[in-house]
Motif scaffolding. Structure first.
Motif, PDB file in Angstrom:
ATOM      1  N   SER A  39      -3.954  -1.368   4.677  1.00  0.00           N
ATOM      2  CA  SER A  39      -3.751  -2.426   3.696  1.00  0.00           C
ATOM      3  C   SER A  39      -2.506  -2.210   2.858  1.00  0.00           C
ATOM      4  CB  SER A  39      -4.975  -2.498   2.773  1.00  0.00           C
ATOM      5  OG  SER A  39      -6.141  -2.741   3.511  1.00  0.00           O
ATOM      6  N   LEU A  40      -1.979  -3.321   2.342  1.00  0.00           N
ATOM      7  CA  LEU A  40      -0.796  -3.307   1.472  1.00  0.00           C
ATOM      8  C   LEU A  40      -1.252  -3.350   0.018  1.00  0.00           C
ATOM      9  CD1 LEU A  40       1.367  -5.886   3.469  1.00  0.00           C
ATOM     10  CD2 LEU A  40       1.327  -3.390   3.677  1.00  0.00           C
ATOM     11  N   ILE A  41      -1.788  -2.228  -0.451  1.00  0.00           N
ATOM     12  CA  ILE A  41      -2.400  -2.166  -1.767  1.00  0.00           C
ATOM     13  C   ILE A  41      -1.827  -0.987  -2.546  1.00  0.00           C
ATOM     14  CG2 ILE A  41      -4.570  -1.839  -3.019  1.00  0.00           C
ATOM     15  CD1 ILE A  41      -5.954  -2.971  -0.434  1.00  0.00           C
ATOM     16  N   GLY A  42      -1.370  -1.274  -3.766  1.00  0.00           N
ATOM     17  CA  GLY A  42      -0.899  -0.188  -4.619  1.00  0.00           C
ATOM     18  C   GLY A  42       0.105  -0.660  -5.650  1.00  0.00           C
ATOM     19  N   LEU A  43       0.303   0.179  -6.649  1.00  0.00           N
ATOM     20  CA  LEU A  43       1.264  -0.126  -7.711  1.00  0.00           C
ATOM     21  C   LEU A  43       2.706   0.076  -7.264  1.00  0.00           C
ATOM     22  CD1 LEU A  43      -0.451   1.483 -10.832  1.00  0.00           C
ATOM     23  CD2 LEU A  43      -0.186  -0.943 -10.308  1.00  0.00           C
ATOM     24  N   TYR A  44       2.901   1.050  -6.377  1.00  0.00           N
ATOM     25  CA  TYR A  44       4.264   1.359  -5.951  1.00  0.00           C
ATOM     26  C   TYR A  44       4.708   0.381  -4.860  1.00  0.00           C
ATOM     27  CZ  TYR A  44       3.064   5.698  -8.310  1.00  0.00           C
ATOM     28  OH  TYR A  44       2.647   6.623  -9.235  1.00  0.00           O
ATOM     29  N   PRO A  45       5.970  -0.094  -4.961  1.00  0.00           N
ATOM     30  CA  PRO A  45       6.456  -1.063  -3.962  1.00  0.00           C
ATOM     31  C   PRO A  45       6.306  -0.568  -2.521  1.00  0.00           C
ATOM     32  CG  PRO A  45       8.002  -0.900  -5.783  1.00  0.00           C
ATOM     33  CD  PRO A  45       6.962   0.167  -5.997  1.00  0.00           C
ATOM     34  N   GLU A  46       6.545   0.726  -2.284  1.00  0.00           N
ATOM     35  CA  GLU A  46       6.438   1.244  -0.910  1.00  0.00           C
ATOM     36  C   GLU A  46       5.013   1.126  -0.365  1.00  0.00           C
ATOM     37  OE1 GLU A  46       6.423   4.909  -3.679  1.00  0.00           O
ATOM     38  OE2 GLU A  46       7.545   3.053  -3.550  1.00  0.00           O
ATOM     39  N   GLU A  47       4.002   1.152  -1.254  1.00  0.00           N
ATOM     40  CA  GLU A  47       2.613   0.993  -0.799  1.00  0.00           C
ATOM     41  C   GLU A  47       2.371  -0.423  -0.280  1.00  0.00           C
ATOM     42  OE1 GLU A  47      -0.549   3.365  -3.168  1.00  0.00           O
ATOM     43  OE2 GLU A  47       0.861   2.560  -4.645  1.00  0.00           O
ATOM     44  N   ARG A  48       3.078  -1.385  -0.883  1.00  0.00           N
ATOM     45  CA  ARG A  48       2.902  -2.772  -0.453  1.00  0.00           C
ATOM     46  C   ARG A  48       3.841  -3.136   0.689  1.00  0.00           C
ATOM     47  NH1 ARG A  48       3.057  -2.776  -5.691  1.00  0.00           N
ATOM     48  NH2 ARG A  48       4.850  -4.146  -5.906  1.00  0.00           N
ATOM     49  N   ILE A  49       4.722  -2.204   1.070  1.00  0.00           N
ATOM     50  CA  ILE A  49       5.595  -2.408   2.239  1.00  0.00           C
ATOM     51  C   ILE A  49       5.039  -1.645   3.436  1.00  0.00           C
ATOM     52  CG2 ILE A  49       7.894  -1.976   3.195  1.00  0.00           C
ATOM     53  CD1 ILE A  49       8.948  -2.324   0.259  1.00  0.00           C
ATOM     54  N   GLU A  50       4.799  -0.350   3.270  1.00  0.00           N
ATOM     55  CA  GLU A  50       4.311   0.496   4.369  1.00  0.00           C
ATOM     56  C   GLU A  50       2.799   0.428   4.533  1.00  0.00           C
ATOM     57  OE1 GLU A  50       5.732   4.470   3.800  1.00  0.00           O
ATOM     58  OE2 GLU A  50       7.729   3.762   3.259  1.00  0.00           O
ATOM     59  N   GLY A  51       2.104   0.206   3.437  1.00  0.00           N
ATOM     60  CA  GLY A  51       0.653   0.166   3.476  1.00  0.00           C
ATOM     61  C   GLY A  51       0.022   1.545   3.411  1.00  0.00           C
ATOM     62  N   ASN A  52      -1.295   1.556   3.425  1.00  0.00           N
ATOM     63  CA  ASN A  52      -2.056   2.788   3.323  1.00  0.00           C
ATOM     64  C   ASN A  52      -3.387   2.586   4.026  1.00  0.00           C
ATOM     65  OD1 ASN A  52      -3.299   5.223   2.401  1.00  0.00           O
ATOM     66  ND2 ASN A  52      -2.020   5.149   0.573  1.00  0.00           N
ATOM     67  N   LEU A  55      -2.352  -5.137  -6.122  1.00  0.00           N
ATOM     68  CA  LEU A  55      -1.892  -4.003  -6.922  1.00  0.00           C
ATOM     69  C   LEU A  55      -3.013  -2.997  -7.161  1.00  0.00           C
ATOM     70  CD1 LEU A  55       0.235  -5.771  -9.712  1.00  0.00           C
ATOM     71  CD2 LEU A  55       1.076  -4.554  -7.691  1.00  0.00           C
ATOM     72  N   LEU A  56      -4.210  -3.485  -7.463  1.00  0.00           N
ATOM     73  CA  LEU A  56      -5.286  -2.612  -7.940  1.00  0.00           C
ATOM     74  C   LEU A  56      -6.549  -2.711  -7.083  1.00  0.00           C
ATOM     75  CD1 LEU A  56      -4.932  -3.370 -11.747  1.00  0.00           C
ATOM     76  CD2 LEU A  56      -4.075  -1.373 -10.515  1.00  0.00           C
ATOM     77  N   LEU A  57      -7.128  -1.561  -6.784  1.00  0.00           N
ATOM     78  CA  LEU A  57      -8.384  -1.519  -6.037  1.00  0.00           C
ATOM     79  C   LEU A  57      -9.509  -2.208  -6.808  1.00  0.00           C
ATOM     80  CD1 LEU A  57      -8.296   2.175  -4.732  1.00  0.00           C
ATOM     81  CD2 LEU A  57      -7.670   0.088  -3.488  1.00  0.00           C
ATOM     82  N   GLU A  58      -9.502  -2.095  -8.121  1.00  0.00           N
ATOM     83  CA  GLU A  58     -10.529  -2.737  -8.936  1.00  0.00           C
ATOM     84  C   GLU A  58     -10.543  -4.256  -8.729  1.00  0.00           C
ATOM     85  OE1 GLU A  58      -9.244   1.017 -11.184  1.00  0.00           O
ATOM     86  OE2 GLU A  58      -8.277  -0.535  -9.979  1.00  0.00           O
ATOM     87  N   SER A  59      -9.360  -4.842  -8.623  1.00  0.00           N
ATOM     88  CA  SER A  59      -9.269  -6.288  -8.411  1.00  0.00           C
ATOM     89  C   SER A  59      -9.895  -6.700  -7.087  1.00  0.00           C
ATOM     90  CB  SER A  59      -7.804  -6.740  -8.443  1.00  0.00           C
ATOM     91  OG  SER A  59      -7.217  -6.427  -9.681  1.00  0.00           O
TER      92      SER A  59
END
Length: 131
Positions: A29-42, A84-88
């Motif tokens: 998924s493309l989830i996270g505060l850092y831009p690279e997390e929303r580009i590369e995913g996790n 951005l946030l897992l809580e959301s």
């Protein structure tokens, strides 16, 4: 002397609940505060359960229960979005579950980020949400 007041016997069926679970569902998924997390995913792992009263279930009638496949579709749709946030995500998934099956009594979701981009952190991190 006061007379004893008889209380009606409550069968286990009247108080029983079903717990429907999705366990160890994996997503990239493309989830996270850092831009690279929303580009590369996790890689993410989701566990989820919801409870509903057993009294509403009728044997061999799918419409009186909750479909695992439909639950999975809701989770997948949200995990496929950029957040951005897992809580959301957790709140959105559970709100959708309650909207689809208003007879849900309780639910719990755990979302785990397998490789958080935090220097020195070993292991995963995540959130749990229960209603």
């Amino acid at each position: 002397m006061k007379e004893a007041i008889e209380k009606p016997c409550v069968s286990s069926q009247e108080t029983a609940i079903f717990k429907i679970k999705l366990i160890d569902q994996r997503f990239h998924s493309l989830i996270g505060l850092y831009p690279e997390e929303r580009i590369e995913g996790n890689d993410m792992v989701v566990d989820l359960w919801v409870e509903f009263p057993a009294t509403r279930f009728k044997s061999e009638e799918l419409s009186t229960g909750i479909s695992y496949a439909d639950m999975y579709d809701i989770v997948k749709e949200e995990m496929d979005k950029e957040w951005l946030l897992l809580e959301s995500i957790a709140i959105e998934i559970m709100d959708r579950m309650k909207g689809r099956w208003p007879f849900i009594l309780h639910g719990w979701i755990r979302i785990e980020k397998v490789n958080p981009p935090i220097e020195g952190m070993k292991g995963s991190c995540g959130i749990e949400y229960k209603f």
